[in-house]
Write a protein that holds these residues in place. Structure first.
Motif, PDB file in Angstrom:
ATOM      1  N   GLU A  98       2.377   2.240   3.260  1.00 59.11           N
ATOM      2  CA  GLU A  98       2.657   1.091   4.114  1.00 59.11           C
ATOM      3  C   GLU A  98       2.294   1.465   5.534  1.00 59.11           C
ATOM      4  O   GLU A  98       2.545   2.592   5.971  1.00 59.11           O
ATOM      5  CB  GLU A  98       4.126   0.676   4.004  1.00 59.11           C
ATOM      6  CG  GLU A  98       4.457   0.095   2.633  1.00 59.11           C
ATOM      7  CD  GLU A  98       5.851  -0.457   2.562  1.00 59.11           C
ATOM      8  OE1 GLU A  98       6.062  -1.592   3.032  1.00 59.11           O
ATOM      9  OE2 GLU A  98       6.733   0.256   2.047  1.00 59.11           O
ATOM     10  N   SER A 127      -0.175  -2.814   3.167  1.00 62.35           N
ATOM     11  CA  SER A 127       0.063  -1.812   2.131  1.00 62.35           C
ATOM     12  C   SER A 127      -1.187  -1.581   1.300  1.00 62.35           C
ATOM     13  O   SER A 127      -2.084  -2.427   1.234  1.00 62.35           O
ATOM     14  CB  SER A 127       1.199  -2.271   1.208  1.00 62.35           C
ATOM     15  OG  SER A 127       0.808  -3.442   0.512  1.00 62.35           O
ATOM     16  N   SER A 151       1.497  -6.843   0.049  1.00 59.66           N
ATOM     17  CA  SER A 151       1.780  -7.212   1.434  1.00 59.66           C
ATOM     18  C   SER A 151       0.528  -6.994   2.268  1.00 59.66           C
ATOM     19  O   SER A 151      -0.420  -6.348   1.820  1.00 59.66           O
ATOM     20  CB  SER A 151       2.933  -6.378   2.003  1.00 59.66           C
ATOM     21  OG  SER A 151       2.523  -5.037   2.213  1.00 59.66           O
ATOM     22  N   GLU A 186       5.554   4.983  -7.561  1.00 61.26           N
ATOM     23  CA  GLU A 186       5.904   4.182  -6.383  1.00 61.26           C
ATOM     24  C   GLU A 186       5.666   4.955  -5.087  1.00 61.26           C
ATOM     25  O   GLU A 186       5.262   4.381  -4.070  1.00 61.26           O
ATOM     26  CB  GLU A 186       7.364   3.737  -6.455  1.00 61.26           C
ATOM     27  CG  GLU A 186       7.798   2.967  -5.226  1.00 61.26           C
ATOM     28  CD  GLU A 186       9.305   2.854  -5.075  1.00 61.26           C
ATOM     29  OE1 GLU A 186       9.739   2.070  -4.209  1.00 61.26           O
ATOM     30  OE2 GLU A 186      10.038   3.541  -5.795  1.00 61.26           O
ATOM     31  N   LYS A 198       6.417  -2.606  -5.766  1.00 59.15           N
ATOM     32  CA  LYS A 198       7.137  -1.323  -5.738  1.00 59.15           C
ATOM     33  C   LYS A 198       7.916  -1.117  -7.034  1.00 59.15           C
ATOM     34  O   LYS A 198       7.912  -0.023  -7.605  1.00 59.15           O
ATOM     35  CB  LYS A 198       8.081  -1.264  -4.535  1.00 59.15           C
ATOM     36  CG  LYS A 198       7.388  -0.983  -3.225  1.00 59.15           C
ATOM     37  CD  LYS A 198       8.404  -0.919  -2.095  1.00 59.15           C
ATOM     38  CE  LYS A 198       7.751  -0.563  -0.787  1.00 59.15           C
ATOM     39  NZ  LYS A 198       8.719  -0.513   0.323  1.00 59.15           N
ATOM     40  N   GLU A 199       8.593  -2.154  -7.491  1.00 63.16           N
ATOM     41  CA  GLU A 199       9.353  -2.065  -8.739  1.00 63.16           C
ATOM     42  C   GLU A 199       8.410  -1.799  -9.918  1.00 63.16           C
ATOM     43  O   GLU A 199       8.702  -0.979 -10.792  1.00 63.16           O
ATOM     44  CB  GLU A 199      10.169  -3.341  -8.971  1.00 63.16           C
ATOM     45  CG  GLU A 199      10.950  -3.360 -10.271  1.00 63.16           C
ATOM     46  CD  GLU A 199      11.966  -2.219 -10.404  1.00 63.16           C
ATOM     47  OE1 GLU A 199      12.280  -1.856 -11.553  1.00 63.16           O
ATOM     48  OE2 GLU A 199      12.439  -1.698  -9.378  1.00 63.16           O
ATOM     49  N   ARG A 244       7.389   1.727  -9.630  1.00 64.80           N
ATOM     50  CA  ARG A 244       8.552   2.593  -9.883  1.00 64.80           C
ATOM     51  C   ARG A 244       8.667   2.840 -11.382  1.00 64.80           C
ATOM     52  O   ARG A 244       8.883   3.974 -11.822  1.00 64.80           O
ATOM     53  CB  ARG A 244       9.830   1.951  -9.345  1.00 64.80           C
ATOM     54  CG  ARG A 244      11.059   2.848  -9.428  1.00 64.80           C
ATOM     55  CD  ARG A 244      12.311   2.234  -8.780  1.00 64.80           C
ATOM     56  NE  ARG A 244      12.071   1.912  -7.383  1.00 64.80           N
ATOM     57  CZ  ARG A 244      12.101   0.662  -6.867  1.00 64.80           C
ATOM     58  NH1 ARG A 244      12.411  -0.376  -7.627  1.00 64.80           N
ATOM     59  NH2 ARG A 244      11.853   0.462  -5.593  1.00 64.80           N
ATOM     60  N   MET A 287      10.173 -10.674  -1.718  1.00 69.40           N
ATOM     61  CA  MET A 287       8.886 -10.317  -1.161  1.00 69.40           C
ATOM     62  C   MET A 287       8.023  -9.659  -2.229  1.00 69.40           C
ATOM     63  O   MET A 287       8.512  -8.868  -3.033  1.00 69.40           O
ATOM     64  CB  MET A 287       9.101  -9.344  -0.003  1.00 69.40           C
ATOM     65  CG  MET A 287       8.302  -9.705   1.223  1.00 69.40           C
ATOM     66  SD  MET A 287       8.937  -8.835   2.658  1.00 69.40           S
ATOM     67  CE  MET A 287       7.644  -7.669   2.860  1.00 69.40           C
ATOM     68  N   SER A 288       6.728  -9.956  -2.234  1.00 69.41           N
ATOM     69  CA  SER A 288       5.902  -9.454  -3.322  1.00 69.41           C
ATOM     70  C   SER A 288       5.681  -7.946  -3.265  1.00 69.41           C
ATOM     71  O   SER A 288       5.465  -7.327  -4.295  1.00 69.41           O
ATOM     72  CB  SER A 288       4.584 -10.217  -3.409  1.00 69.41           C
ATOM     73  OG  SER A 288       3.785 -10.009  -2.284  1.00 69.41           O
ATOM     74  N   ILE A 289       5.771  -7.330  -2.088  1.00 64.91           N
ATOM     75  CA  ILE A 289       5.661  -5.860  -2.067  1.00 64.91           C
ATOM     76  C   ILE A 289       6.804  -5.237  -2.856  1.00 64.91           C
ATOM     77  O   ILE A 289       6.622  -4.221  -3.521  1.00 64.91           O
ATOM     78  CB  ILE A 289       5.592  -5.258  -0.641  1.00 64.91           C
ATOM     79  CG1 ILE A 289       5.447  -3.736  -0.741  1.00 64.91           C
ATOM     80  CG2 ILE A 289       6.808  -5.589   0.176  1.00 64.91           C
ATOM     81  CD1 ILE A 289       4.459  -3.092   0.105  1.00 64.91           C
ATOM     82  N   ASP A 290       7.972  -5.879  -2.833  1.00 67.03           N
ATOM     83  CA  ASP A 290       9.101  -5.365  -3.606  1.00 67.03           C
ATOM     84  C   ASP A 290       8.818  -5.450  -5.103  1.00 67.03           C
ATOM     85  O   ASP A 290       9.181  -4.545  -5.862  1.00 67.03           O
ATOM     86  CB  ASP A 290      10.389  -6.116  -3.251  1.00 67.03           C
ATOM     87  CG  ASP A 290      10.804  -5.874  -1.805  1.00 67.03           C
ATOM     88  OD1 ASP A 290      10.549  -4.760  -1.294  1.00 67.03           O
ATOM     89  OD2 ASP A 290      11.362  -6.795  -1.179  1.00 67.03           O
ATOM     90  N   ARG A 291       8.156  -6.521  -5.526  1.00 65.44           N
ATOM     91  CA  ARG A 291       7.752  -6.654  -6.939  1.00 65.44           C
ATOM     92  C   ARG A 291       6.795  -5.537  -7.326  1.00 65.44           C
ATOM     93  O   ARG A 291       6.894  -4.955  -8.408  1.00 65.44           O
ATOM     94  CB  ARG A 291       7.065  -8.005  -7.186  1.00 65.44           C
ATOM     95  CG  ARG A 291       7.992  -9.188  -7.215  1.00 65.44           C
ATOM     96  CD  ARG A 291       7.269 -10.505  -7.313  1.00 65.44           C
ATOM     97  NE  ARG A 291       6.440 -10.615  -8.496  1.00 65.44           N
ATOM     98  CZ  ARG A 291       5.717 -11.690  -8.800  1.00 65.44           C
ATOM     99  NH1 ARG A 291       5.713 -12.741  -7.996  1.00 65.44           N
ATOM    100  NH2 ARG A 291       5.000 -11.736  -9.895  1.00 65.44           N
TER     101      ARG A 291
END
Length: 156
Positions: free
Chosen positions: A21, A130, A127, A16, A7-8, A11, A1-5
């Protein structure tokens, strides 16, 4: 999922925890403004375009609209937005969450002058629910923008 990208990505930058959200959609300027309790103009919307054989993103104020003459003068071509189904594979983010962070390799990011009237703005984070509040210098830094452009109509 692109929100995870995203967030990373944040981070690694140590921010982060600033990503917000929501339980509601923030997929449009109006919905994002409601979720954030701010005026829509402070939503930093990210518009995606075809430009020859590449994809570019233009981040603009929520109340700004692309000025076709200015766009053509700057980029040498008529503005041609990505189709809904092209956004995710070409930018790395789906419509409603397209943002200038953690984008696919080769995607160029431009920041529109319409953003400069604000101290902070709220771009999406990959997302449809967010956002993150960034100062204009932070937006410049984290978006890895190519340059500032003036391709929007001045909001009324």
């Amino acid at each position: 999922m692109s929100i995870d990208r995203v967030k990373e990505f944040f981070r690694k930058e140590g921010i982060e925890d600033r990503i917000q959200e929501f339980d509601v959609s923030s997929a449009t300027v109006e919905l994002a403004a409601q979720a954030l309790h701010c005026e829509g103009s402070r939503i930093a919307k990210t518009l995606s375009f075809h430009l020859d054989d590449k994809v570019i993103l233009v981040v603009a104020a929520g109340d700004a609209k692309i000025d076709n003459r200015k766009y053509k003068d700057k980029f040498g071509k008529k503005a041609k937005m990505l189709a809904f189904e092209e956004a995710e594979p070409l930018t790395g983010h789906a419509v409603g969450g397209v943002c200038p962070f953690a984008v696919n390799e080769g995607v160029e990011v431009y920041l529109d002058e319409s953003l400069k009237r604000f101290e902070t703005v709220f771009p999406a984070c990959g997302s449809s629910n967010s956002a993150i509040e960034l100062t204009i210098p932070e937006l410049e830094q984290y978006s890895h923008s190519k340059e500032w452009v003036d391709v929007c109509k001045t909001p009324d």
